[in-house]
Design a protein around this motif. Structure first.
Motif, PDB file in Angstrom:
ATOM      1  N   UNK A 147       0.879  -1.151   0.255  1.00  0.00           N
ATOM      2  CA  UNK A 147       0.394  -0.165  -0.647  1.00  0.00           C
ATOM      3  C   UNK A 147       1.070   1.260  -0.043  1.00  0.00           C
ATOM      4  N   UNK A 148       1.876   1.321   0.139  1.00  0.00           N
ATOM      5  CA  UNK A 148       2.784   2.466   0.604  1.00  0.00           C
ATOM      6  C   UNK A 148       3.709   2.138  -0.152  1.00  0.00           C
ATOM      7  N   UNK A 149       3.762   1.534  -0.820  1.00  0.00           N
ATOM      8  CA  UNK A 149       5.081   1.788  -2.144  1.00  0.00           C
ATOM      9  C   UNK A 149       4.722   1.155  -3.438  1.00  0.00           C
ATOM     10  N   UNK A 150       3.945   0.614  -3.533  1.00  0.00           N
ATOM     11  CA  UNK A 150       3.591  -0.376  -4.463  1.00  0.00           C
ATOM     12  C   UNK A 150       4.197  -1.336  -4.909  1.00  0.00           C
ATOM     13  N   UNK A 151       4.971  -1.992  -4.317  1.00  0.00           N
ATOM     14  CA  UNK A 151       5.725  -3.420  -4.322  1.00  0.00           C
ATOM     15  C   UNK A 151       5.112  -4.199  -4.037  1.00  0.00           C
ATOM     16  N   UNK A 152       5.230  -5.537  -4.269  1.00  0.00           N
ATOM     17  CA  UNK A 152       4.877  -6.377  -4.313  1.00  0.00           C
ATOM     18  C   UNK A 152       5.301  -7.136  -3.568  1.00  0.00           C
ATOM     19  N   UNK A 153       6.033  -8.102  -1.965  1.00  0.00           N
ATOM     20  CA  UNK A 153       6.772  -8.726  -1.931  1.00  0.00           C
ATOM     21  C   UNK A 153       5.839  -9.595  -1.107  1.00  0.00           C
ATOM     22  N   UNK A 154       6.466 -11.146  -1.564  1.00  0.00           N
ATOM     23  CA  UNK A 154       5.943 -12.224  -1.901  1.00  0.00           C
ATOM     24  C   UNK A 154       6.261 -12.667  -0.114  1.00  0.00           C
ATOM     25  N   UNK A 155       5.567 -13.604  -0.221  1.00  0.00           N
ATOM     26  CA  UNK A 155       6.021 -13.791   1.853  1.00  0.00           C
ATOM     27  C   UNK A 155       6.373 -15.260   1.564  1.00  0.00           C
ATOM     28  N   UNK A 156       6.978 -16.016   2.445  1.00  0.00           N
ATOM     29  CA  UNK A 156       7.532 -17.269   2.939  1.00  0.00           C
ATOM     30  C   UNK A 156       7.549 -17.374   3.804  1.00  0.00           C
ATOM     31  N   UNK A 157       6.721 -18.521   4.517  1.00  0.00           N
ATOM     32  CA  UNK A 157       5.913 -18.863   5.980  1.00  0.00           C
ATOM     33  C   UNK A 157       6.380 -20.183   6.211  1.00  0.00           C
ATOM     34  N   UNK A 158       7.853 -19.778   6.652  1.00  0.00           N
ATOM     35  CA  UNK A 158       8.601 -21.312   7.208  1.00  0.00           C
ATOM     36  C   UNK A 158       7.681 -22.463   8.143  1.00  0.00           C
ATOM     37  N   UNK A 159       7.531 -21.680   8.950  1.00  0.00           N
ATOM     38  CA  UNK A 159       6.521 -22.826   9.653  1.00  0.00           C
ATOM     39  C   UNK A 159       7.207 -23.763  10.444  1.00  0.00           C
ATOM     40  N   UNK A 160       6.631 -25.341  10.878  1.00  0.00           N
ATOM     41  CA  UNK A 160       6.914 -26.280  11.110  1.00  0.00           C
ATOM     42  C   UNK A 160       7.961 -26.776  10.632  1.00  0.00           C
ATOM     43  N   UNK A 161       8.291 -26.806   9.872  1.00  0.00           N
ATOM     44  CA  UNK A 161       9.396 -27.144   9.136  1.00  0.00           C
ATOM     45  C   UNK A 161      10.672 -26.937  10.344  1.00  0.00           C
ATOM     46  N   UNK A 162      10.991 -25.317  10.803  1.00  0.00           N
ATOM     47  CA  UNK A 162      11.829 -25.492  11.934  1.00  0.00           C
ATOM     48  C   UNK A 162      11.054 -26.034  12.528  1.00  0.00           C
ATOM     49  N   UNK A 163      10.758 -27.034  13.069  1.00  0.00           N
ATOM     50  CA  UNK A 163      10.753 -27.706  14.409  1.00  0.00           C
ATOM     51  C   UNK A 163      11.433 -29.521  13.720  1.00  0.00           C
ATOM     52  N   UNK A 164      11.368 -29.600  12.835  1.00  0.00           N
ATOM     53  CA  UNK A 164      11.679 -30.305  12.425  1.00  0.00           C
ATOM     54  C   UNK A 164      13.252 -31.024  11.943  1.00  0.00           C
ATOM     55  N   UNK A 165      13.146 -32.161  11.382  1.00  0.00           N
ATOM     56  CA  UNK A 165      14.908 -32.555  10.882  1.00  0.00           C
ATOM     57  C   UNK A 165      15.926 -32.465  12.364  1.00  0.00           C
ATOM     58  N   UNK A 166      17.064 -33.208  11.909  1.00  0.00           N
ATOM     59  CA  UNK A 166      18.015 -33.872  12.434  1.00  0.00           C
ATOM     60  C   UNK A 166      18.588 -32.839  13.172  1.00  0.00           C
ATOM     61  N   UNK A 167      19.373 -32.966  14.720  1.00  0.00           N
ATOM     62  CA  UNK A 167      19.780 -32.314  15.236  1.00  0.00           C
ATOM     63  C   UNK A 167      20.698 -31.765  15.436  1.00  0.00           C
ATOM     64  N   UNK A 168      20.975 -30.692  14.581  1.00  0.00           N
ATOM     65  CA  UNK A 168      22.411 -29.905  14.734  1.00  0.00           C
ATOM     66  C   UNK A 168      24.054 -30.896  15.795  1.00  0.00           C
TER      67      UNK A 168
END
Ligand code: ADP
Length: 329
Positions: free
Chosen positions: A246-267
């Protein structure tokens, strides 16, 4: 905080609240450290809910084989609103007594510690907390189990997004976890070179972000990445994208990482932290301590009163907030 006890014969371990990578490594360390010291161990399934339902299983050295590399928790986690009531905690205490348990290791966040603290005070069990949460916001430890893995998962995602953002001259908003805490956002913002970071702890400065994007464009930069914690002040990432559009007319793409951040092998870092803290939990119980949390400070294992870790909150250091801003210029 030390209390006179009969020699420790049997302890229980549970994971509760939000799961975090490295909880399995912590369970493994608790079980093997206890068995090494001739202490029997039982596991309670599904957090405090499992305690109320008497879901208690015997743990042997083999029960925790082949889990150090796995995310999640083999004991399962969960939320149990019923545990807020003292009459329900009395049922849990009865189950522990029937199983011959003298002490309990609770792996989770400050909610989990609250439950453990009450159980210790009301029913005399020894309780020790092990900080396991991707949010890293627990008072009394400089790092919580799961934070490093979540941070690196978010960073890998940002690096990938940057490739596509740069190829298409795009503005991206990447939403990372953190409803009340900006640790993942600020750290991934610094590590991933974000143009602006929005966190719950500070007022959102959309104008500053827009200026930063414009400044970048003026010197030939074609893509930008903003990092937003879930709980940042503007709302969710889509609300932020809408404000910018609304302020500048740029389209910003949104990426919600969500639960991906909870899973996976621990470092490696999380596995080592979890192994150290699981072992420390057994040691402090053997020393007769109760109502404490084990953590790390200046890379030394320490114990702090559970009361402190549940009543105080660790905040994102100002130094990092300022650094993220400075480096985006
Ligand atoms: P975390 O441990 O990650 O902070 P929660 O805040 O959801 O997660 O807490 C996990 C569980 O701990 C709750 O579902 C509840 O069973 C127990 N718990 C939290 N706060 C309390 C409390 N004040 N009294 C008793 N039990 C609590």
């Amino acid at each position: 905080m030390a209390q006179e006890n009969a020699p420790l014969k049997k302890i229980a371990v549970l994971t509760s609240g939000g799961d975090a990578p490295g909880m399995n490594a912590a369970i493994r360390s608790v079980v093997r450290s206890a068995l090494f010291n001739n202490i029997d161990v039982v596991g309670i399934q599904s957090g405090y809910m499992g305690l109320l339902q008497n879901k208690i299983i015997t743990m042997q050295a083999g029960s925790v084989a082949n889990i150090i590399q796995r995310g999640g928790t083999i004991l399962k986690s969960g939320r149990c609103p019923e545990f807020h009531k003292s009459e329900n905690r009395a049922i849990g205490a009865k189950h522990l007594r029937e199983a011959g348990v003298q002490a309990l290791v609770v792996i989770g966040g400050d909610g989990t510690f609250n439950g453990g603290h009450l159980l210790a005070n009301e029913h005399g069990f020894q309780v020790v907390g092990v900080p396991g949460t991707i949010d890293n916001d627990i008072w009394g430890t400089e790092e919580t189990i799961g934070f490093d893995t979540a941070l690196n998962t978010a960073l890998e995602a940002i690096d990938r997004i940057r490739d596509t953002a740069a190829s298409h001259d795009r503005l991206f908003i990447v939403e990372v976890m953190g409803r009340d805490s900006g640790f993942i956002a600020i750290d991934v913002g610094v590590a991933g070179g974000a143009e602006e970071v929005f966190i719950p702890e500070t007022m959102a400065n959309v104008d500053q972000a827009i200026q930063s994007i414009k400044r970048g464009m003026a010197r030939g930069k074609s893509s930008s990445i903003l990092v937003a914690a879930e709980g940042q002040k503007v709302g969710r990432a889509y609300d932020l994208a809408e404000q910018i559009r609304r302020r500048v007319g740029f389209e910003a793409k949104v990426c919600v990482l969500g639960h991906i951040q909870r899973g996976g092998p621990p470092t490696a870092r999380d596995r080592i932290l979890a192994s150290r803290l699981g072992n420390a939990a057994v040691r402090v119980l053997q020393q007769g301590m109760t109502n404490v949390m084990v953590g790390v400070q200046a890379n030394q294992v320490v114990s702090v009163p559970l009361k402190e870790s549940t009543t105080k909150k660790r905040r994102v250091p100002n130094e990092l907030i300022e650094l993220a801003q400075l480096l985006a210029h």
